[in-house]
Design an enzyme around this catalytic site. Structure first.
Site, PDB file in Angstrom:
ATOM      1  N   THR A   1      -5.215 -17.514   0.874  1.00  0.00           N
ATOM      2  CA  THR A   1      -4.863 -17.794   2.266  1.00  0.00           C
ATOM      3  C   THR A   1      -6.043 -17.730   3.234  1.00  0.00           C
ATOM      4  O   THR A   1      -6.025 -18.398   4.272  1.00  0.00           O
ATOM      5  CB  THR A   1      -3.788 -16.809   2.760  1.00  0.00           C
ATOM      6  OG1 THR A   1      -4.290 -15.464   2.657  1.00  0.00           O
ATOM      7  CG2 THR A   1      -2.510 -16.946   1.950  1.00  0.00           C
ATOM      8  N   ASP A   2      -7.073 -16.952   2.918  1.00  0.00           N
ATOM      9  CA  ASP A   2      -8.114 -16.683   3.915  1.00  0.00           C
ATOM     10  C   ASP A   2      -8.857 -17.933   4.373  1.00  0.00           C
ATOM     11  O   ASP A   2      -9.241 -18.036   5.543  1.00  0.00           O
ATOM     12  CB  ASP A   2      -9.099 -15.644   3.389  1.00  0.00           C
ATOM     13  CG  ASP A   2      -8.500 -14.248   3.361  1.00  0.00           C
ATOM     14  OD1 ASP A   2      -7.416 -14.056   3.946  1.00  0.00           O
ATOM     15  OD2 ASP A   2      -9.107 -13.344   2.756  1.00  0.00           O
TER      16      ASP A   2
ATOM     17  N   TYR B   1     -13.287 -28.380  35.444  1.00  0.00           N
ATOM     18  CA  TYR B   1     -14.099 -27.408  36.180  1.00  0.00           C
ATOM     19  C   TYR B   1     -15.576 -27.787  36.128  1.00  0.00           C
ATOM     20  O   TYR B   1     -16.032 -28.453  35.197  1.00  0.00           O
ATOM     21  CB  TYR B   1     -13.922 -26.002  35.591  1.00  0.00           C
ATOM     22  CG  TYR B   1     -12.549 -25.405  35.803  1.00  0.00           C
ATOM     23  CD1 TYR B   1     -12.245 -24.718  36.974  1.00  0.00           C
ATOM     24  CD2 TYR B   1     -11.562 -25.531  34.830  1.00  0.00           C
ATOM     25  CE1 TYR B   1     -10.988 -24.155  37.168  1.00  0.00           C
ATOM     26  CE2 TYR B   1     -10.296 -24.980  35.017  1.00  0.00           C
ATOM     27  CZ  TYR B   1     -10.020 -24.297  36.192  1.00  0.00           C
ATOM     28  OH  TYR B   1      -8.778 -23.758  36.390  1.00  0.00           O
TER      29      TYR B   1
END
Length: 330
Positions: free
Chosen positions: A84-85, A276
């Protein structure tokens, strides 16, 4: 007639057993399959790797992509069991290496080894096989009763079974008491043939800005051979230009031919450099917006683009293109 599916096993927690040095992947794909019981599919198994996914790197991505490409014509779908990592990185990279794949390819794994009584592995594997038998062609990740686009997934929890989220788009499908329920999504159905392309340049970096970050470190990366950078800016992608002038550094890097991708540290929603001043200045210097891409998808897309020999302008055009639903172009 039963769907013919292939399980490609690569290791990970799902296949791990206890050892003196901690959990290590040892179970074979056949071992995984035996613990599932009866499944209504004709399934073949091939063990291609046996790694903790923390050791999964570009060489393994290429190897996995080659195996999927080799076997894709013989099966209705492929399930790739994976740790999973780094699963979200692999899913994103396979999206670019295997564009226009003709079958569904489903990555899955677990938070607990399959040989543990209360493991989440059996449910995740069953879901992955069901997805491989019923999804449209593409690269997906199946986990905790959700099927998600691979290039939109992020691992957000370290131990909870609900480890992955589909970021900025809803999951493709969910498991409910009514079965596997698909969302009404218009995924691309490109008629072009799948072409394996594993040419990447992994000499890239992913940088998270923080107050006080010294932009000289960006030049140190470039001087050490870094060919592209993804910067996670603040909010909509804003970057500081007072005292430690990150904006000016980006301009200098881009003029040196090093593309800089501007994304947001926020997991959800998009980066927008037009709103911005701190974003507009970066945009004027040539920063390339990642929009609503995940960092995993942005870094792998950059690797793939550089592997094709794209220059800064071509990378900008590529990031302005939606290849496989990895980004929302408005």
């Amino acid at each position: 007639m039963q769907k013919k599916l292939l399980l490609l096993s690569t290791g990970g927690t799902i296949a791990s057993v206890v050892s003196d040095s901690g959990l290590v992947p040892k179970e074979s794909g056949e071992d995984l399959l035996k613990l599932l019981g009866e499944i209504p599919y004709d399934i073949d198994v091939k063990d291609i790797l046996q790694l903790d996914s923390s050791n999964m790197q570009p060489e393994e991505w290429k190897f996995i992509a080659e195996k999927i490409y080799e076997y894709r014509k013989d099966y209705d779908g492929i399930v790739l069991s994976h740790g999973t990592d780094t699963m979200a990185y692999t899913a994103s990279m396979l999206t670019f290496m295997l564009q226009n794949i003709e079958i569904p390819v489903i990555l899955t794994g677990s938070q607990v080894p399959i040989n543990v009584v209360l493991s989440d592995a059996p449910d995740n594997l069953r879901l992955a096989f069901a997805a491989a038998a019923s999804c449209q062609p593409g690269i997906y990740l199946a986990f905790d009763r959700k099927i998600m686009l691979g290039c939109r997934t992020v691992k957000v929890r370290t131990t909870n079974f609900n480890a992955f989220e589909s970021v900025n788009v809803p999951p493709v499908a969910r498991v409910t008491s009514d079965g596997l329920i698909f969302n009404n999504q218009n995924h691309k159905k490109d008629k072009q043939p799948c072409i394996l392309n594993t040419d990447i340049d992994s000499r890239v970096s992913l940088v998270k800005l923080f107050p006080g970050f010294d932009p000289k470190l960006l030049f140190a990366m470039a001087d050490s051979g870094c060919k592209g950078i993804v910067i996670e800016g603040y909010g909509l992608g804003g970057m500081n230009y007072i005292r430690r002038n990150t904006v000016a550094a980006i301009g200098k890097l881009i003029r040196r031919g090093i593309p800089v991708i501007a994304s947001s540290q926020c997991l959800y929603e998009r980066s927008d450099l037009t709103k911005y001043e701190v974003g507009r200045l970066a945009l004027l210097e040539g920063a390339i917006s990642a929009r609503d891409m995940t960092s995993e998808s942005a870094i792998t897309k950059l690797m793939w683009a550089l592997g094709q020999g794209m220059d800064v302008h071509e990378v900008a055009e590529f990031f302005d293109t939606d290849v496989a639903n990895e980004v929302t172009i408005e």
